[in-house]
Write a protein that holds these residues in place. Structure first.
Motif, PDB file in Angstrom:
ATOM      1  N   ILE A  79       0.830  -1.203   0.000  1.00 44.63           N
ATOM      2  CA  ILE A  79       0.000   0.000   0.000  1.00 44.63           C
ATOM      3  C   ILE A  79       0.868   1.258   0.000  1.00 44.63           C
ATOM      4  CG2 ILE A  79      -1.610   1.366   1.416  1.00 44.63           C
ATOM      5  CD1 ILE A  79      -3.010  -1.217   2.139  1.00 44.63           C
ATOM      6  N   SER A  80       1.986   1.219   0.722  1.00 47.29           N
ATOM      7  CA  SER A  80       2.860   2.389   0.795  1.00 47.29           C
ATOM      8  C   SER A  80       3.413   2.776  -0.568  1.00 47.29           C
ATOM      9  CB  SER A  80       4.022   2.127   1.763  1.00 47.29           C
ATOM     10  OG  SER A  80       3.552   1.959   3.082  1.00 47.29           O
ATOM     11  N   ALA A  82       1.707   2.375  -3.349  1.00 46.57           N
ATOM     12  CA  ALA A  82       0.571   2.482  -4.268  1.00 46.57           C
ATOM     13  C   ALA A  82       0.629   3.742  -5.116  1.00 46.57           C
ATOM     14  CB  ALA A  82      -0.739   2.439  -3.487  1.00 46.57           C
ATOM     15  N   ASP A  83       1.157   4.833  -4.566  1.00 47.19           N
ATOM     16  CA  ASP A  83       1.222   6.090  -5.325  1.00 47.19           C
ATOM     17  C   ASP A  83       2.514   6.224  -6.115  1.00 47.19           C
ATOM     18  OD1 ASP A  83       2.894   6.397  -3.190  1.00 47.19           O
ATOM     19  OD2 ASP A  83       2.144   8.369  -2.570  1.00 47.19           O
ATOM     20  N   GLU A  90       6.010   7.406   5.347  1.00 54.02           N
ATOM     21  CA  GLU A  90       5.522   6.027   5.364  1.00 54.02           C
ATOM     22  C   GLU A  90       6.563   5.085   5.957  1.00 54.02           C
ATOM     23  OE1 GLU A  90       2.481   6.211   1.542  1.00 54.02           O
ATOM     24  OE2 GLU A  90       4.644   6.125   1.220  1.00 54.02           O
ATOM     25  N   ALA A 154      -1.483   4.182   5.666  1.00 55.40           N
ATOM     26  CA  ALA A 154      -1.932   4.973   4.522  1.00 55.40           C
ATOM     27  C   ALA A 154      -1.952   6.465   4.840  1.00 55.40           C
ATOM     28  CB  ALA A 154      -3.308   4.508   4.069  1.00 55.40           C
ATOM     29  N   LEU A 160      -4.558  10.682   2.387  1.00 50.51           N
ATOM     30  CA  LEU A 160      -4.930   9.395   1.814  1.00 50.51           C
ATOM     31  C   LEU A 160      -4.983   9.561   0.300  1.00 50.51           C
ATOM     32  CD1 LEU A 160      -5.846   6.454   2.270  1.00 50.51           C
ATOM     33  CD2 LEU A 160      -8.205   7.297   2.300  1.00 50.51           C
ATOM     34  N   HIS A 161      -3.953   9.099  -0.383  1.00 50.69           N
ATOM     35  CA  HIS A 161      -3.872   9.249  -1.826  1.00 50.69           C
ATOM     36  C   HIS A 161      -4.897   8.348  -2.513  1.00 50.69           C
ATOM     37  CE1 HIS A 161      -0.191  11.641  -1.564  1.00 50.69           C
ATOM     38  NE2 HIS A 161       0.208  10.789  -0.634  1.00 50.69           N
ATOM     39  N   GLU A 163      -4.685   6.330  -4.946  1.00 53.66           N
ATOM     40  CA  GLU A 163      -4.186   4.974  -5.187  1.00 53.66           C
ATOM     41  C   GLU A 163      -4.226   4.145  -3.900  1.00 53.66           C
ATOM     42  OE1 GLU A 163      -2.549   7.740  -5.752  1.00 53.66           O
ATOM     43  OE2 GLU A 163      -2.116   7.890  -7.906  1.00 53.66           O
ATOM     44  N   GLU A 164      -3.876   4.772  -2.771  1.00 52.02           N
ATOM     45  CA  GLU A 164      -3.925   4.079  -1.486  1.00 52.02           C
ATOM     46  C   GLU A 164      -5.364   3.755  -1.102  1.00 52.02           C
ATOM     47  OE1 GLU A 164       0.032   6.095   0.595  1.00 52.02           O
ATOM     48  OE2 GLU A 164      -1.917   7.088   0.732  1.00 52.02           O
ATOM     49  N   ASN A 165      -6.255   4.703  -1.337  1.00 51.39           N
ATOM     50  CA  ASN A 165      -7.671   4.495  -1.060  1.00 51.39           C
ATOM     51  C   ASN A 165      -8.208   3.307  -1.870  1.00 51.39           C
ATOM     52  OD1 ASN A 165     -10.245   4.951  -0.017  1.00 51.39           O
ATOM     53  ND2 ASN A 165     -10.768   6.406  -1.621  1.00 51.39           N
TER      54      ASN A 165
END
Length: 272
Positions: A79-80, A82-83, A90, A154, A160-161, A163-165
């Protein structure tokens, strides 16, 4: 002896196979490879205790603890990234969670390696979460704790980006955590972050209501009910009995502290 001590001691009867076992094996290296490929208990083979309130048989509890430890750090790493990049915030958040767990040097090395495994392009999120769901069964308190820790990760950089969402929602779908529950968890975790950033030690009313996941116009009885439910869900001893790694008790204890602070703030405001 803890699940980690049992693993290090060579008692592999509870140990994981499948995708989680492969990820853990890659993280801990050759030291434990023999056990990871050895004779292990299949998911569900002692399922008569799944979803119930009683303590688990020791071997089955250790297996769930190993699954939780493996999944939480590898999925956190996934998840970290993801962006597209892993920020310093993070990394600090992952490090702080490890510090909160008082991990041994070997455990911390394994947690970092799991985090890095999750960042790899070939990380199979679906396979890892599918097995994790089978391992924990219907233990909704473990589901909640798993998602809460991922929400902390996240929100590590305060945002909360998208992509993370998106990934958080995929994770919830995979393990059976509803969209409504995710929204309430995100709101509660964000309120906790906001409170900590204030640095004055006193939680605001807005944040207090968000932590308890109740609207400001909720009746006193509803507030009390929400408080009792959350305290029960986050009771460290109950969570460990259901399979939370003992090293994560401090995180659960911190969560109960925030819940109590929120409740006391609302009580003071309302005078009940």
């Amino acid at each position: 002896m803890s699940w980690w001590g049992t693993l290090a001691g060579g008692a592999f009867g509870f140990m994981l196979g499948g995708p989680l076992g492969a990820v853990l094996g890659a993280a801990v290296g050759n030291r434990f490879d023999q056990g990871l490929s050895g004779n292990f208990e299949q998911p569900g083979s002692r399922r008569r205790n799944a979803g119930h309130g009683g303590d688990l048989p020791r071997g089955h509890q250790f297996r769930i603890q190993a699954a939780f430890f493996t999944a939480i750090f590898s999925v956190m790493g996934h998840i970290s990234k993801a962006d597209g990049r892993v920020s310093k915030d993070e990394i600090r958040m992952a490090t702080r969670i490890m510090e909160d767990m008082n991990l041994t040097p070997d455990q911390r090395e394994a947690a970092r390696a799991l985090f890095n495994e999750g960042k790899e392009d070939g990380f199979d999120l679906h396979a890892v979460l599918s097995q994790f769901r089978r391992e924990i069964g219907r233990r909704t308190t473990l589901q909640r704790m798993f998602i809460e820790i991922l929400c902390y990760a996240a929100y590590a950089d305060g945002v909360l980006h998208p992509e993370e969402n998106h990934l958080l929602r995929l994770v919830c779908d995979e393990i059976g955590y509803s969209s409504y529950e995710l929204e309430s968890t995100l709101a509660s975790v964000y309120a906790e972050f906001h409170h900590r950033r204030q640095g004055d030690g006193r939680i605001s009313l807005d944040d207090a209501y968000s932590v308890l996941d109740v609207p400001e116009n909720a009746g006193d009885a509803e507030v009390k009910k929400a408080y009792r439910r959350l305290i029960s869900q986050h009771h460290p001893d109950k969570l460990v009995a259901k399979g939370l790694p003992e090293e994560m008790m401090k995180i659960a204890t911190q969560r109960t502290h925030e819940i109590r602070q929120a409740y006391e703030r609302i009580k003071e405001h309302r005078g009940f």
